[in-house]
Design a protein around this motif. Structure first.
Motif: not given
Length: 340
Positions: A8-16, A79-87, A270-271, A290-294
Motif C-alpha cells: 500500500s504505497v501511494c507514490r509515483p513509480l520511477p519513470l523510464i 493470482p491473489m489479486g494483489r497489485m504488482v509494482t516495480g515492472l 478497471g476492476r 491506491i491502485e488508481l495512483r500506481n
C-alpha cells in the motif's frame, strides 16, 4: 529488479523513457519542459499539433509536431489479486488489432484525477449505508489536492448530489443525509455520471460505483450503457456489496448484478471488487484509491495511421517472469481512431 506485491504505497513509480526526465522525443523532436508522460485516460489519443501549439504559446515559441501517441493505463495483479509494482518496459507487450506496437513511452505517475462517486441509496442498502459512507471517506484519504470529485446518488432515479468540487467534506456531508429507499436505477446513474464527466478538467477520469445489486429501475438499457462506456475515456471501478451466496435473492436483476459490474469495469481497464462482509468496505475502497495512483502508463505511436474512426482493439500482455506466477494486466480493451 525488485517487485512489490500488494504494497500500500501511494507514490509515483520511477519513470523510464526514451528521452531525458525534462522532455521526451516525439518524431525526433525533444520537447523540453513537457512531462515525461501526460496524465491520461486508460486509452487516449493525444493530437500532438494541438498540444505543441498550446505549449508553444506558453513558451513563446512554435514547434510543429505531427505524431499521435496512444496511452494505455495498466494495472498488474498476481493470482491473489494483489497489485504488482516495480515492472519495467521490457516486461510488457502491446498489440493493436493483433499487431505488436513499439512501446516508446513508459512510466507511472500520480496524476490529478477527476472522479465520480456513484452511490447506491436504494432500499436494499439499509444497514449497509454506514459502512458504504465510511468506504467513501477512506477512499478520500488517497486523494491529492488537485483532484476533483462529484457525487451521484441513486435509487428510483439518479440524483446529481454535487457538482465537481475539491471539497471532500461537501460530498461526505451529502452522504450523511442520504437515505436508503426505493429501487435501483444503476444504469441511469452511470449515464448521468459519464455525461457529467465531459466537464472534467483533468485528463485522468474514473468512476467509483458502490452498489449492492443489479438494475431494476433504469430507462437506459445495458446495451446503451455498454456502448457509452466503450466510447468514453473513463475508467470504472466498482464495489459490489452482495449477500452471502446461500441467502441471495433470485430475481434476474440480482443474479445479473455482479456480472454487469464486472463487465463494465474490466472493459475500461478497471476492476470490480465483490464484498460479502461489509466491514471490508473501507479497506477495499482504499485499495482502489491506491491502485488508481500506481498504474503503469504505456505509450506508443500506432502503426495504423488511418483516420477512419474505426474501433481499434488493444491488448496488453505481461511476459512470464522467472520464479513468479503469471501476472494479469487490466487495461482498456480499445479505442476509436480519429476521423478525418
Amino acid at each position: 529488479m525488485r517487485l512489490n506485491v500488494g504494497r500500500s504505497v501511494c507514490r509515483p513509480l520511477p519513470l523510464i523513457t526514451l528521452a531525458s526526465a525534462i522532455g521526451f522525443l516525439i518524431g525526433g523532436v525533444a520537447l523540453a519542459g513537457d512531462p515525461v508522460l501526460p496524465g491520461a485516460g486508460t486509452v487516449e489519443l493525444q493530437t500532438r499539433p494541438q498540444q505543441a501549439e498550446q505549449r508553444a504559446n506558453e513558451r513563446g515559441a512554435v514547434i510543429g509536431v505531427d505524431v499521435e501517441l496512444a496511452l494505455v493505463n495498466v494495472t498488474v495483479t498476481d493470482p491473489m489479486g494483489r497489485m504488482v509494482t516495480g515492472l519495467t518496459k521490457e516486461h510488457f507487450q502491446v498489440f493493436e488489432d493483433k499487431n505488436e506496437q513499439v512501446i516508446s513511452q513508459f512510466g507511472a505517475e500520480d496524476s490529478p484525477l477527476s472522479m465520480a462517486i456513484v452511490f447506491d441509496a436504494s432500499g436494499s442498502m439499509g444497514y449497509k449505508m454506514s459502512k458504504a459512507r465510511e468506504a467513501v471517506a477512506q477512499f478520500f484519504k488517497t486523494a491529492n489536492p488537485e483532484d476533483e470529485f462529484f457525487l451521484v446518488s441513486f435509487n428510483n432515479r439518479p440524483d446529481m448530489a454535487t457538482g465537481f468540487t475539491q471539497s471532500l467534506e461537501e460530498i461526505q456531508n451529502r452522504l450523511t443525509f442520504t437515505e436508503s429507499k426505493g429501487r435501483t436505477a444503476l444504469l441511469d446513474a452511470i449515464y448521468l455520471a459519464l455525461n457529467k464527466m465531459k466537464e472534467a478538467k483533468n485528463q485522468q477520469k474514473a468512476l467509483l460505483i458502490i452498489s449492492d445489486g443489479g438494475d431494476n429501475s433504469s430507462r437506459y438499457t445495458e446495451r446503451e450503457i455498454k456502448s457509452l462506456v466503450r466510447e468514453s475515456d473513463v475508467q470504472i471501478y466498482a464495489i459490489g456489496i452482495y449477500e452471502p451466496f446461500g441467502s441471495r435473492g433470485r430475481t434476474s436483476e440480482e443474479m445479473a448484478g455482479p456480472g454487469l459490474l464486472t463487465e463494465l469495469a474490466e472493459q475500461t481497464g478497471g476492476r470490480q471488487f465483490p464484498v460479502e462482509n461489509i466491514n471490508e468496505l473501507p479497506d477495499i475502497a482504499e485499495k482502489i484509491g491506491i491502485e488508481l495512483r500506481n498504474q503503469y502508463v504505456l505509450g506508443y505511436v500506432p502503426n495504423n495511421e488511418e483516420r477512419d474512426g474505426k474501433w481499434r482493439r488493444v491488448k496488453v500482455e505481461v511476459k512470464k517472469i522467472r520464479g513468479m506466477p503469471q501476472l494479469r494486466p487490466y487495461f482498456r480493451d480499445g479505442y476509436y481512431a480519429p476521423s478525418r
